[in-house]
Design an enzyme around this catalytic site. Sequence first.
Site, PDB file in Angstrom:
ATOM      1  N   PRO A   1      66.435  -6.585  13.133  1.00 54.28           N
ATOM      2  CA  PRO A   1      65.637  -7.007  14.302  1.00 54.28           C
ATOM      3  C   PRO A   1      64.224  -6.430  14.279  1.00 54.28           C
ATOM      4  CG  PRO A   1      67.169  -5.258  14.899  1.00 54.28           C
ATOM      5  CD  PRO A   1      67.452  -5.600  13.464  1.00 54.28           C
TER       6      PRO A   1
ATOM      7  N   THR B   1      67.601 -11.220   6.057  1.00 51.34           N
ATOM      8  CA  THR B   1      66.177 -11.556   5.938  1.00 51.34           C
ATOM      9  C   THR B   1      65.380 -10.272   6.069  1.00 51.34           C
ATOM     10  OG1 THR B   1      66.588 -13.674   6.921  1.00 51.34           O
ATOM     11  CG2 THR B   1      64.313 -12.938   6.915  1.00 51.34           C
TER      12      THR B   1
ATOM     13  N   GLU C   1      69.306 -16.391   2.842  1.00 57.37           N
ATOM     14  CA  GLU C   1      70.122 -17.487   3.356  1.00 57.37           C
ATOM     15  C   GLU C   1      69.245 -18.502   4.102  1.00 57.37           C
ATOM     16  OE1 GLU C   1      73.415 -18.068   2.705  1.00 57.37           O
ATOM     17  OE2 GLU C   1      72.475 -19.854   3.518  1.00 57.37           O
TER      18      GLU C   1
ATOM     19  N   LYS D   1      61.605 -16.688   1.860  1.00 54.99           N
ATOM     20  CA  LYS D   1      62.436 -16.791   3.066  1.00 54.99           C
ATOM     21  C   LYS D   1      61.565 -16.712   4.321  1.00 54.99           C
ATOM     22  CE  LYS D   1      65.553 -16.602   6.062  1.00 54.99           C
ATOM     23  NZ  LYS D   1      66.528 -17.577   6.429  1.00 54.99           N
TER      24      LYS D   1
ATOM     25  N   ASN E   1      60.642 -20.027   7.025  1.00 54.29           N
ATOM     26  CA  ASN E   1      60.812 -20.007   8.484  1.00 54.29           C
ATOM     27  C   ASN E   1      59.475 -20.158   9.201  1.00 54.29           C
ATOM     28  OD1 ASN E   1      63.532 -19.973   8.569  1.00 54.29           O
ATOM     29  ND2 ASN E   1      63.761 -17.824   9.131  1.00 54.29           N
TER      30      ASN E   1
ATOM     31  N   ARG F   1      54.693 -37.474   3.275  1.00 55.85           N
ATOM     32  CA  ARG F   1      54.106 -36.144   3.072  1.00 55.85           C
ATOM     33  C   ARG F   1      54.365 -35.242   4.269  1.00 55.85           C
ATOM     34  NH1 ARG F   1      48.213 -38.133   2.111  1.00 55.85           N
ATOM     35  NH2 ARG F   1      48.968 -39.334   3.893  1.00 55.85           N
TER      36      ARG F   1
ATOM     37  N   LYS G   1      60.785 -32.467  16.609  1.00 53.25           N
ATOM     38  CA  LYS G   1      61.247 -32.776  17.956  1.00 53.25           C
ATOM     39  C   LYS G   1      60.601 -31.789  18.921  1.00 53.25           C
ATOM     40  CE  LYS G   1      64.611 -35.053  20.316  1.00 53.25           C
ATOM     41  NZ  LYS G   1      63.708 -35.538  21.339  1.00 53.25           N
ATOM     42  N   ALA G   2      59.830 -32.339  19.864  1.00 50.00           N
ATOM     43  CA  ALA G   2      59.215 -31.457  20.867  1.00 50.00           C
ATOM     44  C   ALA G   2      60.297 -30.901  21.777  1.00 50.00           C
ATOM     45  CB  ALA G   2      58.188 -32.236  21.677  1.00 50.00           C
TER      46      ALA G   2
ATOM     47  N   GLY H   1      60.245 -24.993  23.218  1.00 46.29           N
ATOM     48  CA  GLY H   1      59.815 -23.882  22.361  1.00 46.29           C
ATOM     49  C   GLY H   1      60.987 -23.436  21.518  1.00 46.29           C
ATOM     50  N   PHE H   2      60.681 -22.964  20.304  1.00 44.85           N
ATOM     51  CA  PHE H   2      61.793 -22.549  19.437  1.00 44.85           C
ATOM     52  C   PHE H   2      62.355 -21.209  19.888  1.00 44.85           C
ATOM     53  CE2 PHE H   2      57.834 -21.318  17.131  1.00 44.85           C
ATOM     54  CZ  PHE H   2      57.994 -19.941  17.079  1.00 44.85           C
TER      55      PHE H   2
ATOM     56  N   CYS I   1      65.682 -15.889  14.410  1.00 46.91           N
ATOM     57  CA  CYS I   1      64.981 -15.877  13.117  1.00 46.91           C
ATOM     58  C   CYS I   1      63.483 -16.131  13.186  1.00 46.91           C
ATOM     59  CB  CYS I   1      65.601 -16.925  12.212  1.00 46.91           C
ATOM     60  SG  CYS I   1      67.374 -16.735  12.086  1.00 46.91           S
TER      61      CYS I   1
HETATM   62  C1  UGA Z   1      66.371 -21.235  11.137  1.00 47.06           C
HETATM   63  C2  UGA Z   1      66.011 -22.084   9.906  1.00 47.06           C
HETATM   64  O1  UGA Z   1      66.023 -23.466  10.257  1.00 47.06           O
HETATM   65  C3  UGA Z   1      67.018 -21.826   8.782  1.00 47.06           C
HETATM   66  O2  UGA Z   1      66.611 -22.540   7.609  1.00 47.06           O
HETATM   67  C4  UGA Z   1      67.069 -20.331   8.482  1.00 47.06           C
HETATM   68  O3  UGA Z   1      68.005 -20.027   7.465  1.00 47.06           O
HETATM   69  C5  UGA Z   1      67.461 -19.596   9.735  1.00 47.06           C
HETATM   70  O4  UGA Z   1      66.465 -19.862  10.758  1.00 47.06           O
HETATM   71  C6  UGA Z   1      67.503 -18.120   9.439  1.00 47.06           C
HETATM   72  O5  UGA Z   1      66.468 -17.536   9.116  1.00 47.06           O
HETATM   73  O6  UGA Z   1      68.603 -17.527   9.443  1.00 47.06           O
HETATM   74  P1  UGA Z   1      68.086 -21.451  13.161  1.00 47.06           P
HETATM   75  O7  UGA Z   1      67.174 -20.482  13.830  1.00 47.06           O
HETATM   76  O8  UGA Z   1      69.542 -21.151  13.116  1.00 47.06           O
HETATM   77  O9  UGA Z   1      67.618 -21.679  11.643  1.00 47.06           O
HETATM   78  O10 UGA Z   1      67.960 -22.878  13.883  1.00 47.06           O
HETATM   79  P2  UGA Z   1      66.887 -24.074  13.792  1.00 47.06           P
HETATM   80  O11 UGA Z   1      67.621 -25.336  13.646  1.00 47.06           O
HETATM   81  O12 UGA Z   1      65.828 -23.788  12.823  1.00 47.06           O
HETATM   82  O13 UGA Z   1      66.263 -24.060  15.268  1.00 47.06           O
HETATM   83  C7  UGA Z   1      65.369 -23.052  15.717  1.00 47.06           C
HETATM   84  C8  UGA Z   1      64.760 -23.460  17.051  1.00 47.06           C
HETATM   85  O14 UGA Z   1      63.837 -24.524  16.879  1.00 47.06           O
HETATM   86  C9  UGA Z   1      65.767 -23.936  18.094  1.00 47.06           C
HETATM   87  O15 UGA Z   1      65.451 -23.381  19.341  1.00 47.06           O
HETATM   88  C10 UGA Z   1      65.583 -25.438  18.085  1.00 47.06           C
HETATM   89  O16 UGA Z   1      65.944 -26.036  19.308  1.00 47.06           O
HETATM   90  C11 UGA Z   1      64.104 -25.553  17.816  1.00 47.06           C
HETATM   91  N1  UGA Z   1      63.717 -26.855  17.228  1.00 47.06           N
HETATM   92  C12 UGA Z   1      64.174 -27.211  16.007  1.00 47.06           C
HETATM   93  C13 UGA Z   1      62.871 -27.685  17.938  1.00 47.06           C
HETATM   94  O17 UGA Z   1      62.435 -27.384  19.066  1.00 47.06           O
HETATM   95  N2  UGA Z   1      62.494 -28.887  17.372  1.00 47.06           N
HETATM   96  C14 UGA Z   1      62.942 -29.252  16.140  1.00 47.06           C
HETATM   97  O18 UGA Z   1      62.539 -30.364  15.679  1.00 47.06           O
HETATM   98  C15 UGA Z   1      63.796 -28.407  15.447  1.00 47.06           C
END
Ligand code: UGA
Length: 450
Positions: free
Chosen positions: A76, A115, A151, A206, A210, A246, A253-254, A257-258, A262
Amino acid sequence: MAVVAKYCPEIEVTVVDINRERIDAWNSEELTNLPIYEPGLKELIEKIRNKNLFFSVDVEEAIRSADMVFISVNTPTKTSGLGAGYASDLKWVEASARKVAEFSVGHTIVVEKSTVPVRTAELISNVLLSQEEKNKINKEKRTFSVLSSPEFLAEGTAIKDLENPDRVLVGGEDKMAISCLTEIYKKWIPEEKILLTNLWSSELSKLTANAFLAQRISSINSISALCEATGAQINEVSLAIGSDKRIGRNFLKAGPGFGGSCFQKDILNLVYLCRFYGLSKVADYWENVINLNNWQRKRIADLIVEKFFGTVTDKKIVILGFAFKANTNDFRESSAYYISKELLENGAKLVIHDPKVSYKEINLALGDFTYNCDNKKRFSCMDNLSKAFDNADAIVILTEWDNYKKLDWEKISSLMRHPAWVFDTRSILNESDIKKFGIKLWSVGDGLNY
Ligand code: UGA
């Protein structure tokens, strides 16, 4: 490790952890309370557990009998000391390396799976090398090789991603160790997808993967705000730009926020590394991906309050989804958590629903907000959705679970207090299904809707 065990029945895989409660849960008879919810995982564990996949708290014995050790502990963001708020805390990686150094027998290949910041393998190597020196003095025959194999699975699709990865990385110098690890992957992954690199390229790839993925989300979220302001429609824009090979269609996808354990952590790590190497402009560039993510969360919370003319005090708001994405019970760094917190700070009363996140953990996470100054509960978690909607002023969809796409809006409208609002931060609803029942709808990035 379950997937490795599935494809390599001749290999004995032992997953060890010092946390007995977790190991007991992995070993539980009923398999109903596995620590991680992941589609397909329960069925897989059911098939191979105690055949060639074992879960144990006996870390020392597992190291003693291992030819290969995967260090898969969490890393973390540091909360105090040098690099606080940016650098990764490597204390568990180091502790694991020390255990391997102490208890291994013969030659052991150590694979860095967690990671980690670039050059962490050096830390592991240093710990192991100092043990090798001691062994020489004691005339013991114990040696080590260090590899990096980060991973790339995503939560919610972990098994699918592992079974059919775009690539796997193996970084290192020792040819024998590299061949041992690639032989394992080759059991189910075509050889051309196994990329061999040096240790540092593997570690940096890695973090960079991300950072690039997260950057796409911040990019599309920035445009979602512009769509709302101009009358453009974000899903149309995503399709239009994603159709260019490309750019590509995935990860456009909006949303709110992510989240997850990770992206933020890895970008902060990258930012820290860049600053360490004197690359302040590069650091600022990547840090802005996070700044925009925080802005998107705050912007959504603020606009909900604004729709209620600047105050949501005592408004009943139903939160649909607390996980950081669908198909997982993980809510670490989830936007649902941040937006809920912001609404609670504005005085709203929340009813929270999620099909997989444990309500005990939600209660713990939002614990500070449990009561208002009159000692009244400010939020509750509820499984019974029809009760949740009773007299609600607003519904906020924060995770794109499938069952939220099939709600009975006619019934919900009759239960809610009007004027009633739905805020669809994942843009999973059809405008026509909602508006005809007299509910006002806001969808992320949809400039035509309100
Ligand atoms: C992410 C990476 O996608 C993996 O390749 C990586 O291995 C992993 O981190 C890691 O480092 O262990 P993860 O965090 O599990 O995977 O999930 P994601 O599918 O990447 O989603 C992350 C966030 O982005 C979520 O909150 C999701 O809702 C958001 N998201 C994703 C969007 O808002 N729009 C999208 O188009 C895609």
